[in-house]
Design a protein around this motif. Structure first.
Motif, PDB file in Angstrom:
ATOM      1  N   CYS A 152       0.844  -1.207   0.000  1.00 14.49           N
ATOM      2  CA  CYS A 152       0.000   0.000   0.000  1.00 14.49           C
ATOM      3  C   CYS A 152       0.875   1.251   0.000  1.00 14.49           C
ATOM      4  CB  CYS A 152      -0.927  -0.025   1.211  1.00 14.49           C
ATOM      5  SG  CYS A 152      -2.029   1.392   1.303  1.00 14.49           S
ATOM      6  N   ASP A 153       1.495   1.501  -1.130  1.00 13.96           N
ATOM      7  CA  ASP A 153       2.352   2.668  -1.327  1.00 13.96           C
ATOM      8  C   ASP A 153       1.596   3.633  -2.229  1.00 13.96           C
ATOM      9  OD1 ASP A 153       4.213   4.546  -2.237  1.00 13.96           O
ATOM     10  OD2 ASP A 153       5.876   3.127  -2.115  1.00 13.96           O
ATOM     11  N   VAL A 154       1.021   4.683  -1.651  1.00 19.49           N
ATOM     12  CA  VAL A 154       0.130   5.567  -2.406  1.00 19.49           C
ATOM     13  C   VAL A 154       0.887   6.346  -3.471  1.00 19.49           C
ATOM     14  CG1 VAL A 154      -1.485   7.495  -2.232  1.00 19.49           C
ATOM     15  CG2 VAL A 154      -1.481   5.700  -0.477  1.00 19.49           C
ATOM     16  N   ALA A 155       2.085   6.822  -3.156  1.00 21.47           N
ATOM     17  CA  ALA A 155       2.877   7.553  -4.149  1.00 21.47           C
ATOM     18  C   ALA A 155       3.216   6.652  -5.338  1.00 21.47           C
ATOM     19  CB  ALA A 155       4.150   8.098  -3.510  1.00 21.47           C
ATOM     20  N   ALA A 156       3.566   5.395  -5.065  1.00 22.24           N
ATOM     21  CA  ALA A 156       3.858   4.459  -6.148  1.00 22.24           C
ATOM     22  C   ALA A 156       2.593   4.142  -6.946  1.00 22.24           C
ATOM     23  CB  ALA A 156       4.464   3.178  -5.591  1.00 22.24           C
ATOM     24  N   THR A 157       1.434   4.158  -6.284  1.00 27.25           N
ATOM     25  CA  THR A 157       0.175   3.937  -6.989  1.00 27.25           C
ATOM     26  C   THR A 157      -0.078   5.045  -7.994  1.00 27.25           C
ATOM     27  OG1 THR A 157      -0.735   2.769  -5.064  1.00 27.25           O
ATOM     28  CG2 THR A 157      -2.301   3.573  -6.705  1.00 27.25           C
ATOM     29  N   VAL A 158       0.231   6.285  -7.627  1.00 26.62           N
ATOM     30  CA  VAL A 158       0.108   7.407  -8.572  1.00 26.62           C
ATOM     31  C   VAL A 158       0.984   7.153  -9.797  1.00 26.62           C
ATOM     32  CG1 VAL A 158       0.541   9.867  -8.906  1.00 26.62           C
ATOM     33  CG2 VAL A 158      -0.494   9.065  -6.778  1.00 26.62           C
ATOM     34  N   ARG A 159       2.208   6.667  -9.579  1.00 30.26           N
ATOM     35  CA  ARG A 159       3.107   6.373 -10.696  1.00 30.26           C
ATOM     36  C   ARG A 159       2.526   5.269 -11.584  1.00 30.26           C
ATOM     37  NH1 ARG A 159       6.797   6.746  -6.182  1.00 30.26           N
ATOM     38  NH2 ARG A 159       8.013   8.675  -6.318  1.00 30.26           N
ATOM     39  N   ALA A 160       1.909   4.264 -10.957  1.00 30.97           N
ATOM     40  CA  ALA A 160       1.316   3.172 -11.736  1.00 30.97           C
ATOM     41  C   ALA A 160       0.143   3.665 -12.569  1.00 30.97           C
ATOM     42  CB  ALA A 160       0.873   2.047 -10.794  1.00 30.97           C
ATOM     43  N   VAL A 161      -0.667   4.552 -12.006  1.00 28.66           N
ATOM     44  CA  VAL A 161      -1.799   5.112 -12.751  1.00 28.66           C
ATOM     45  C   VAL A 161      -1.294   5.890 -13.963  1.00 28.66           C
ATOM     46  CG1 VAL A 161      -3.687   6.780 -12.661  1.00 28.66           C
ATOM     47  CG2 VAL A 161      -3.352   5.181 -10.764  1.00 28.66           C
ATOM     48  N   LEU A 162      -0.254   6.691 -13.784  1.00 30.94           N
ATOM     49  CA  LEU A 162       0.312   7.455 -14.901  1.00 30.94           C
ATOM     50  C   LEU A 162       0.923   6.529 -15.950  1.00 30.94           C
ATOM     51  CD1 LEU A 162       1.950  10.423 -12.949  1.00 30.94           C
ATOM     52  CD2 LEU A 162      -0.101  10.511 -14.387  1.00 30.94           C
ATOM     53  N   LEU A 163       1.560   5.469 -15.485  1.00 34.94           N
ATOM     54  CA  LEU A 163       2.138   4.501 -16.417  1.00 34.94           C
ATOM     55  C   LEU A 163       1.058   3.887 -17.300  1.00 34.94           C
ATOM     56  CD1 LEU A 163       4.272   2.582 -17.554  1.00 34.94           C
ATOM     57  CD2 LEU A 163       4.039   1.200 -15.475  1.00 34.94           C
ATOM     58  N   LEU A 164      -0.023   3.419 -16.705  1.00 34.74           N
ATOM     59  CA  LEU A 164      -1.095   2.807 -17.486  1.00 34.74           C
ATOM     60  C   LEU A 164      -1.835   3.836 -18.329  1.00 34.74           C
ATOM     61  CD1 LEU A 164      -2.276   0.166 -14.910  1.00 34.74           C
ATOM     62  CD2 LEU A 164      -1.427  -0.293 -17.216  1.00 34.74           C
ATOM     63  N   ALA A 182       2.594  13.727  -4.175  1.00 36.15           N
ATOM     64  CA  ALA A 182       2.420  12.908  -5.377  1.00 36.15           C
ATOM     65  C   ALA A 182       0.965  12.911  -5.838  1.00 36.15           C
ATOM     66  CB  ALA A 182       2.892  11.478  -5.112  1.00 36.15           C
ATOM     67  N   ILE A 183       0.023  12.888  -4.889  1.00 38.27           N
ATOM     68  CA  ILE A 183      -1.394  12.901  -5.239  1.00 38.27           C
ATOM     69  C   ILE A 183      -1.763  14.216  -5.923  1.00 38.27           C
ATOM     70  CG2 ILE A 183      -3.737  12.891  -4.302  1.00 38.27           C
ATOM     71  CD1 ILE A 183      -2.660  11.015  -2.094  1.00 38.27           C
ATOM     72  N   ARG A 184      -1.294  15.330  -5.353  1.00 39.08           N
ATOM     73  CA  ARG A 184      -1.583  16.629  -5.956  1.00 39.08           C
ATOM     74  C   ARG A 184      -1.026  16.719  -7.369  1.00 39.08           C
ATOM     75  NH1 ARG A 184      -0.050  20.417  -0.725  1.00 39.08           N
ATOM     76  NH2 ARG A 184      -2.098  20.347   0.280  1.00 39.08           N
ATOM     77  N   ARG A 185       0.194  16.251  -7.535  1.00 41.51           N
ATOM     78  CA  ARG A 185       0.796  16.297  -8.858  1.00 41.51           C
ATOM     79  C   ARG A 185       0.051  15.389  -9.831  1.00 41.51           C
ATOM     80  NH1 ARG A 185       7.270  16.244  -7.275  1.00 41.51           N
ATOM     81  NH2 ARG A 185       7.400  18.456  -6.727  1.00 41.51           N
ATOM     82  N   GLY A 186      -0.380  14.210  -9.350  1.00 42.97           N
ATOM     83  CA  GLY A 186      -1.131  13.306 -10.204  1.00 42.97           C
ATOM     84  C   GLY A 186      -2.437  13.914 -10.676  1.00 42.97           C
TER      85      GLY A 186
END
Length: 306
Positions: A132-144, A181-185
Motif C-alpha cells: 500500500c504505497d500511495v505515491a507508487a500507486t500514482v506512478r502506476a496510474v500514470l504509467l497505465l 504525489a497525489i496533488r501532482r497526479g
C-alpha cells in the motif's frame, strides 16, 4: 497486443457531432499540433507522434486547439518537470510490481452505448500492508495512462469506477504522507492528458472514507457533482453501465478483473521501448514548473469539465 475496441460507425458519428468535428477539421487540427512541435525548442519533432495519438488530444479537448496545444505541451514537459513520477515504467518489476497486490487498474475493452471508456480502480481484497504505497500507486496510474494513450480509439469520454470496499484504515496516514504525489497526479490528469470525465463512481466506501468523500463532493461545482456517484454495492453500477461492458465480478459479461489486469501488465511490457521514448521526448530547455499545483479538494473546484 492491444485489446481496446473502438466505437461503431454510428457511435463515431455521434462522437464527432458532440465534439463539433466537421469534414476536414481533424486534418487541420493535426497539422496545427505538428506545426507547434516543429516550432518548439523543447518539444519532439512532429513525426514522433502518429496521427491517432494527436487526434486524442484534439477530441479530448472538444476541438479547442488552444487547450489541445497546452495539453500536448504539458504531456511532453511533464517527463522532465515531474521526473520522479515517470522514472519506473514496468508493472512486473520493482518497485511498481508490488502495487499490483494493492490495486487493479483496468480499462475495459468495450465502450458504453454513449461511446465512453470505463476504467476500474479496485483495491484488492486482503492486500499486504507493504504493497500500500500511495505515491507508487500514482506512478502506476500514470504509467497505465501512457499505455492507454498508445492504444486508445476515438471515445466520447471517460467513466471511472473506484471500488474501495476492501481498503483499510491505515490508508489515511499513507494518503497524508503521499499528498505531494497525489496533488501532482491530479494536476497532470487535468493539465496533461486528454480526458473528458463523464462520470466518477465510488463503490463500497467504508465509514471512515464515506464522510471525507461527502465533504469532497460538497466542495465540487455543480457540473462535477452531477457526475460523481456513491454506491454501496457493485451491482448498482448496472444502473449506469451496460452489463456487456462490465467484468463478471460486477454482474457483467466481460472477462474477470484479474484476467484483464494481467493483460494490461503484459501490454505494458510489450511497450517498454515506446514508454522509454515518451520519457525522453522533452529536453532540458523545458519551461520551469508552475507553482499552482493545487490540492485534492481544490482540484475539484478548478476542474474544467465539458
Amino acid at each position: 497486443m492491444a485489446f481496446l475496441q473502438g466505437p461503431s460507425a454510428k457511435q463515431l458519428e455521434i462522437i464527432k457531432q458532440e465534439m463539433g468535428e466537421g469534414p476536414g477539421d481533424m486534418d487541420r487540427c493535426v497539422r496545427d499540433l505538428r506545426s507547434m512541435c516543429a516550432a518548439s525548442p523543447h518539444l519532439p519533432q512532429p513525426d514522433v507522434f502518429d496521427r491517432p495519438f494527436l487526434e486524442l488530444f484534439v477530441r479530448g479537448c472538444r476541438m479547442d486547439m488552444e487547450r489541445a496545444r497546452k495539453k500536448l505541451d504539458q504531456f511532453c514537459v511533464a517527463r522532465t518537470r515531474y521526473r520522479d513520477l515517470y522514472e519506473h515504467r514496468s508493472l512486473t518489476e520493482p518497485p511498481l510490481n508490488d502495487i499490483c497486490k494493492f490495486m487493479d487498474i483496468v480499462s475495459l475493452p468495450l465502450l458504453t452505448d454513449e461511446g465512453a471508456r470505463v476504467t476500474i480502480f479496485r483495491i484488492r481484497p486482503n492486500y499486504p500492508d507493504s504493497s500500500c504505497d500511495v505515491a507508487a500507486t500514482v506512478r502506476a496510474v500514470l504509467l497505465l495512462s501512457d499505455v492507454r494513450m498508445r492504444d486508445e480509439k476515438p471515445i466520447a469520454g471517460d467513466v471511472f469506477v473506484w471500488e474501495v470496499s476492501a481498503v483499510r484504515g491505515g490508508i489515511v496516514s499513507r494518503v497524508a504522507s503521499a499528498i505531494t504525489a497525489i496533488r501532482r497526479g491530479i494536476h497532470l490528469a487535468h493539465a496533461a492528458y486528454p480526458q473528458r470525465l463523464k462520470r466518477n463512481h465510488i463503490v463500497g466506501a467504508p465509514a471512515f472514507l464515506a464522510s471525507s468523500l461527502q465533504l469532497m463532493r460538497s466542495c465540487m461545482n455543480e457540473k462535477v457533482k452531477r457526475r460523481f456517484y456513491l454506491h454501496a454495492k457493485v451491482d448498482e453500477l448496472l444502473d449506469h453501465i451496460p452489463s456487456r461492458v462490465l467484468p463478471i465480478e460486477y454482474g457483467g459479461q466481460e472477462e474477470s478483473i484479474d484476467i484483464l489486469a494481467r493483460k494490461w501488465r503484459q501490454r505494458t511490457d510489450e511497450l517498454r521501448e515506446y514508454l522509454r521514448n515518451l520519457n525522453e521526448m522533452s529536453n532540458a530547455s523545458a519551461p520551469k514548473p508552475d507553482n499552482d499545483i493545487y490540492g485534492t479538494v481544490g482540484a475539484f473546484r478548478k476542474l474544467d469539465i465539458d
